[in-house]
Design a protein around this motif. Structure first.
Motif, PDB file in Angstrom:
ATOM      1  N   GLY A 130       0.779  -1.234   0.000  1.00  0.00           N
ATOM      2  CA  GLY A 130       0.000   0.000   0.000  1.00  0.00           C
ATOM      3  C   GLY A 130       0.805   1.275   0.000  1.00  0.00           C
ATOM      4  N   ALA A 131       2.134   1.183   0.016  1.00  0.00           N
ATOM      5  CA  ALA A 131       2.975   2.388   0.104  1.00  0.00           C
ATOM      6  C   ALA A 131       3.077   3.077  -1.249  1.00  0.00           C
ATOM      7  CB  ALA A 131       4.365   2.027   0.617  1.00  0.00           C
ATOM      8  N   ALA A 132       2.892   4.389  -1.244  1.00  0.00           N
ATOM      9  CA  ALA A 132       2.973   5.188  -2.463  1.00  0.00           C
ATOM     10  C   ALA A 132       4.381   5.737  -2.652  1.00  0.00           C
ATOM     11  CB  ALA A 132       1.955   6.329  -2.414  1.00  0.00           C
ATOM     12  N   HIS A 133       4.555   6.507  -3.711  1.00  0.00           N
ATOM     13  CA  HIS A 133       5.864   7.060  -4.069  1.00  0.00           C
ATOM     14  C   HIS A 133       5.947   8.498  -3.565  1.00  0.00           C
ATOM     15  CE1 HIS A 133       9.486   6.682  -6.621  1.00  0.00           C
ATOM     16  NE2 HIS A 133       9.315   7.967  -6.904  1.00  0.00           N
ATOM     17  N   ASN A 134       6.130   8.654  -2.257  1.00  0.00           N
ATOM     18  CA  ASN A 134       6.231   9.997  -1.700  1.00  0.00           C
ATOM     19  C   ASN A 134       6.967   9.973  -0.368  1.00  0.00           C
ATOM     20  OD1 ASN A 134       4.313   9.264   0.360  1.00  0.00           O
ATOM     21  ND2 ASN A 134       2.623   9.799  -1.015  1.00  0.00           N
ATOM     22  N   GLU A 135       7.262  11.194   0.126  1.00  0.00           N
ATOM     23  CA  GLU A 135       8.052  11.323   1.353  1.00  0.00           C
ATOM     24  C   GLU A 135       7.330  10.752   2.566  1.00  0.00           C
ATOM     25  OE1 GLU A 135       9.809  14.026  -1.583  1.00  0.00           O
ATOM     26  OE2 GLU A 135       7.738  13.673  -0.925  1.00  0.00           O
ATOM     27  N   ARG A 136       6.017  10.869   2.592  1.00  0.00           N
ATOM     28  CA  ARG A 136       5.282  10.323   3.740  1.00  0.00           C
ATOM     29  C   ARG A 136       5.463   8.815   3.849  1.00  0.00           C
ATOM     30  NH1 ARG A 136       1.449  14.494   2.341  1.00  0.00           N
ATOM     31  NH2 ARG A 136       0.484  13.108   0.808  1.00  0.00           N
ATOM     32  N   ALA A 137       5.430   8.135   2.708  1.00  0.00           N
ATOM     33  CA  ALA A 137       5.621   6.682   2.720  1.00  0.00           C
ATOM     34  C   ALA A 137       7.039   6.329   3.142  1.00  0.00           C
ATOM     35  CB  ALA A 137       5.307   6.110   1.341  1.00  0.00           C
ATOM     36  N   TRP A 138       8.016   7.079   2.629  1.00  0.00           N
ATOM     37  CA  TRP A 138       9.406   6.777   2.973  1.00  0.00           C
ATOM     38  C   TRP A 138       9.677   7.072   4.449  1.00  0.00           C
ATOM     39  CZ3 TRP A 138      10.427  10.071  -1.901  1.00  0.00           C
ATOM     40  CH2 TRP A 138      10.129   9.302  -3.034  1.00  0.00           C
ATOM     41  N   ALA A 139       9.016   8.110   4.994  1.00  0.00           N
ATOM     42  CA  ALA A 139       9.219   8.450   6.401  1.00  0.00           C
ATOM     43  C   ALA A 139       8.835   7.294   7.316  1.00  0.00           C
ATOM     44  CB  ALA A 139       8.411   9.698   6.752  1.00  0.00           C
ATOM     45  N   LYS A 140       7.808   6.540   6.940  1.00  0.00           N
ATOM     46  CA  LYS A 140       7.386   5.413   7.770  1.00  0.00           C
ATOM     47  C   LYS A 140       8.436   4.314   7.812  1.00  0.00           C
ATOM     48  CE  LYS A 140       2.435   6.157   7.005  1.00  0.00           C
ATOM     49  NZ  LYS A 140       1.172   5.599   6.430  1.00  0.00           N
ATOM     50  N   ARG A 141       9.267   4.230   6.756  1.00  0.00           N
ATOM     51  CA  ARG A 141      10.274   3.166   6.695  1.00  0.00           C
ATOM     52  C   ARG A 141      11.646   3.613   7.202  1.00  0.00           C
ATOM     53  NH1 ARG A 141       7.670   2.440   1.457  1.00  0.00           N
ATOM     54  NH2 ARG A 141       9.524   2.792   0.170  1.00  0.00           N
ATOM     55  N   VAL A 142      11.815   4.916   7.417  1.00  0.00           N
ATOM     56  CA  VAL A 142      13.131   5.438   7.809  1.00  0.00           C
ATOM     57  C   VAL A 142      13.683   4.771   9.064  1.00  0.00           C
ATOM     58  CG1 VAL A 142      14.282   7.474   8.783  1.00  0.00           C
ATOM     59  CG2 VAL A 142      13.095   7.640   6.599  1.00  0.00           C
ATOM     60  N   PRO A 143      12.905   4.605  10.146  1.00  0.00           N
ATOM     61  CA  PRO A 143      13.485   3.954  11.335  1.00  0.00           C
ATOM     62  C   PRO A 143      14.088   2.586  11.038  1.00  0.00           C
ATOM     63  CG  PRO A 143      11.418   5.009  11.910  1.00  0.00           C
ATOM     64  CD  PRO A 143      11.523   5.083  10.419  1.00  0.00           C
ATOM     65  N   ASP A 144      13.393   1.775  10.239  1.00  0.00           N
ATOM     66  CA  ASP A 144      13.939   0.462   9.903  1.00  0.00           C
ATOM     67  C   ASP A 144      15.168   0.575   9.012  1.00  0.00           C
ATOM     68  OD1 ASP A 144      12.106  -0.944  11.406  1.00  0.00           O
ATOM     69  OD2 ASP A 144      10.708  -1.227   9.737  1.00  0.00           O
ATOM     70  N   MET A 145      15.183   1.566   8.121  1.00  0.00           N
ATOM     71  CA  MET A 145      16.373   1.787   7.291  1.00  0.00           C
ATOM     72  C   MET A 145      17.590   2.068   8.172  1.00  0.00           C
ATOM     73  SD  MET A 145      14.850   4.386   4.403  1.00  0.00           S
ATOM     74  CE  MET A 145      13.234   4.141   3.650  1.00  0.00           C
ATOM     75  N   LEU A 146      17.419   2.965   9.135  1.00  0.00           N
ATOM     76  CA  LEU A 146      18.525   3.360  10.003  1.00  0.00           C
ATOM     77  C   LEU A 146      18.966   2.189  10.889  1.00  0.00           C
ATOM     78  CD1 LEU A 146      17.496   6.997  11.018  1.00  0.00           C
ATOM     79  CD2 LEU A 146      19.038   6.265   9.180  1.00  0.00           C
ATOM     80  N   ARG A 147      18.005   1.411  11.344  1.00  0.00           N
ATOM     81  CA  ARG A 147      18.377   0.235  12.166  1.00  0.00           C
ATOM     82  C   ARG A 147      19.205  -0.758  11.347  1.00  0.00           C
ATOM     83  NH1 ARG A 147      12.717   0.664  13.663  1.00  0.00           N
ATOM     84  NH2 ARG A 147      12.499   1.509  15.765  1.00  0.00           N
ATOM     85  N   PHE A 148      18.812  -0.982  10.111  1.00  0.00           N
ATOM     86  CA  PHE A 148      19.550  -1.927   9.270  1.00  0.00           C
ATOM     87  C   PHE A 148      20.971  -1.439   9.007  1.00  0.00           C
ATOM     88  CE2 PHE A 148      20.923  -3.056   4.906  1.00  0.00           C
ATOM     89  CZ  PHE A 148      21.038  -4.427   5.058  1.00  0.00           C
ATOM     90  N   LEU A 149      21.139  -0.149   8.758  1.00  0.00           N
ATOM     91  CA  LEU A 149      22.439   0.387   8.366  1.00  0.00           C
ATOM     92  C   LEU A 149      23.349   0.716   9.545  1.00  0.00           C
ATOM     93  CD1 LEU A 149      21.187   2.825   5.580  1.00  0.00           C
ATOM     94  CD2 LEU A 149      22.412   0.683   5.221  1.00  0.00           C
ATOM     95  N   PHE A 150      22.751   1.105  10.697  1.00  0.00           N
ATOM     96  CA  PHE A 150      23.577   1.661  11.782  1.00  0.00           C
ATOM     97  C   PHE A 150      23.253   1.079  13.150  1.00  0.00           C
ATOM     98  CE2 PHE A 150      23.031   5.008   8.529  1.00  0.00           C
ATOM     99  CZ  PHE A 150      24.353   5.144   8.119  1.00  0.00           C
ATOM    100  N   ALA A 151      22.730  -0.122  13.193  1.00  0.00           N
ATOM    101  CA  ALA A 151      22.380  -0.720  14.486  1.00  0.00           C
ATOM    102  C   ALA A 151      23.609  -0.832  15.370  1.00  0.00           C
ATOM    103  CB  ALA A 151      21.755  -2.097  14.274  1.00  0.00           C
ATOM    104  N   THR A 152      23.426  -0.573  16.667  1.00  0.00           N
ATOM    105  CA  THR A 152      24.527  -0.704  17.615  1.00  0.00           C
ATOM    106  C   THR A 152      24.815  -2.181  17.848  1.00  0.00           C
ATOM    107  OG1 THR A 152      22.926  -0.544  19.411  1.00  0.00           O
ATOM    108  CG2 THR A 152      24.083   1.473  18.779  1.00  0.00           C
ATOM    109  N   GLU A 153      26.055  -2.482  18.128  1.00  0.00           N
ATOM    110  CA  GLU A 153      26.438  -3.868  18.407  1.00  0.00           C
ATOM    111  C   GLU A 153      26.048  -4.220  19.831  1.00  0.00           C
ATOM    112  OE1 GLU A 153      30.520  -4.397  17.631  1.00  0.00           O
ATOM    113  OE2 GLU A 153      30.400  -3.823  15.505  1.00  0.00           O
ATOM    114  N   ASN A 154      25.383  -5.352  19.964  1.00  0.00           N
ATOM    115  CA  ASN A 154      24.945  -5.798  21.297  1.00  0.00           C
ATOM    116  C   ASN A 154      26.058  -6.575  21.993  1.00  0.00           C
ATOM    117  OD1 ASN A 154      22.361  -4.708  20.943  1.00  0.00           O
ATOM    118  ND2 ASN A 154      21.700  -6.531  19.784  1.00  0.00           N
TER     119      ASN A 154
END
Length: 479
Positions: free
Chosen positions: A455-479
């Motif tokens: 259901g995600a469209a091609h706009n900033e609002r849709a991308w904003a919802k995925r940003v937290p997961d993007m950042l977690r994938f790229l920059f997660a802290t080491e446990n």
């Protein structure tokens, strides 16, 4: 039947409207537009008889690439369109602008200012009326945290642009160095007041850094310019079709010489007809006739798509058409050198960064996603991680897949790749083809995170919802 595709600024124009603008298209979730074009008509630059007026927007059936037409049936200068939406929730927020498709219009026919926003409610009669000169209210500044702005940053052979630099919590109080995420379309990352929407990267980064879910990072938003298409594309895309007549016609007027059906080598059929010496065209799969503007002898222009039809006439009848559109794109390597030789050195010299490839990420969406993957694969020793959001895989015959296929193997770079299911016909299939090409070269679930967002469209609002997961994938802290 294959479709007749055209490259445009924000994606692909599929010149095939499955929904009409009339009463048959209306549903309970239809949005009725009333567009007062009196001002541009009085100013003399808008020609109602030969130009198309309508709406472009970010939710299907609207798009930023093609104009959903509006009509002035009573010739009073007020155009109307009924746009049906398929709501999966109680409401849908839509960003849009009025667009005039024609030649030699101010700002290429785009309504000035920020995008308008309107909410469509399920089961209600939704209406909006506005004039060409109407402007949306100024949204408040929404920057969170510490964002520094460098205005008019210059690059060789490119237009200057702004840099938006997010610094993590504690930056000023510490001496530590930080990984850097470089992102394209920088104006849209941190502040909705810039374009009306934002990715909310600053809000997400602040929360995730403070909670310890990701390591502190610097985020550099590289502003775009009016040359965005050229800068964000690795190759020049040439658009040209040859069509041959497949139907006979009797010319009852001068313009009747061109009437009839024509087909290209891929099986697309384009129809032409005349009315009162005006030539009209119907694009494959379309359901309304668009007027053509005379350009030169035997040459006509379709404003909505920017196509020129050159008719080859013999024996009083056109037998062949060469349809062309100005080529575009191809400055991606120049833009890449700008990032490598200007932007990155400036950031490294003026901010406390970690310079190694394992600490340097490149990312963007749409054409920005395309150029991120292209430059990332070109310079794996510089960019160890790539953020490829809703990429324009379609560009130049899916050339980016050819680039992947030519790789000797996986570079080991960490890649986030995603696409929404409401981003247009073929978008998901293209993203899946790109993912499969990367897997064949050796990327695995350990370093390739592929997401299809329902259901995600091609706009900033849709991308904003995925940003937290993007950042977690790229920059997660080491446990």
């Amino acid at each position: 039947m294959r479709q007749f595709f055209l490259p445009v600024q924000f994606g692909i124009v599929l010149l095939s409207l499955s929904i009409t603008a009339g009463a048959s298209a209306q549903t309970s979730d239809t949005l009725f537009f009333s567009l007062d074009m009196s001002e541009p008509i009085s100013a003399g630059w808008f020609e109602p008889g030969s130009e198309t007026i309508g709406i472009r927007g970010d939710q299907s059936p609207l798009s930023w690439g093609t104009t959903y037409p509006a009509f002035d049936n009573d010739k009073d200068g007020v155009y109307e369109a009924a746009v049906p939406f398929n709501l999966n929730a109680d409401s849908l927020l839509i960003s849009f602008k009025i667009k005039v498709d024609g030649m030699d219009n101010p700002d290429d026919g785009w309504q000035a200012g920020r995008n308008h926003d309107v909410t469509v409610y399920k089961g209600e009669q939704n209406k909006i009326a506005l004039a060409w000169e109407d402007q949306p209210p100024q949204p408040p500044v929404t920057i969170t945290g510490n964002v520094e702005i460098v205005r008019d940053f210059k690059g060789e052979n490119l237009l200057p642009r702004d840099l938006f630099i997010y610094l993590p919590p504690g930056y000023q109080e510490s001496e530590r160095r930080y990984p850097v995420l470089y992102m394209h379309d920088g104006r849209a990352l941190f502040d909705a007041s810039e374009i009306g929407q934002e990715w909310k990267v600053d809000e997400a980064a602040e929360e995730l850094i403070r909670s310890g879910e990701i390591e502190p990072i610097i985020i550099v938003g590289i502003g775009n310019t009016q040359d965005r298409i050229d800068e964000y594309t690795p190759s020049e895309q040439v658009w040209k079709h040859e069509l041959h007549r497949i139907s006979s016609t009797v010319a009852s007027s001068i313009s009747g010489v061109y009437a009839g059906d024509f087909m290209n080598t891929e099986g697309d059929t384009i129809r032409f007809k005349t009315k009162e010496d005006t030539l009209f065209v119907m694009i494959p799969g379309g359901d309304y006739w668009q007027p053509l503007a005379p350009k030169t002898k035997h040459s006509f222009y379709l404003p909505q798509a920017g196509i020129t039809f050159n008719f080859e006439v013999s024996g009083g009848k056109a037998e062949k058409i060469i349809a062309t559109k100005p080529s575009m794109g191809g400055k991606g390597d120049v833009y890449g050198m700008f990032i490598l030789n200007k932007v990155k050195p400036f950031i490294d010299q003026n901010f406390r960064t970690k310079k190694g490839k394992e600490f340097t990420t490149l990312g963007g969406s749409s054409l920005g996603g395309l150029i991120s993957l292209y430059l990332g694969l070109e310079y794996p020793d510089v960019f160890g991680k790539l953020l490829v959001v809703s990429p324009s895989v379609w560009w130049d015959g899916r050339m980016i897949i050819d680039e992947v296929n030519q790789l000797p193997g996986s570079s080991g770079q960490h890649i986030w790749l995603d696409m929404g299911t409401a981003e247009g016909e073929g978008a998901v299939e293209n993203a899946e083809a790109l993912q499969q090409a990367l897997v064949r070269k050796g990327w695995t679930g350990q370093n390739l995170n592929f997401i299809i967002e329902k259901g995600a469209a091609h706009n900033e609002r849709a991308w904003a919802k995925r940003v937290p997961d993007m950042l977690r994938f790229l920059f997660a802290t080491e446990n």
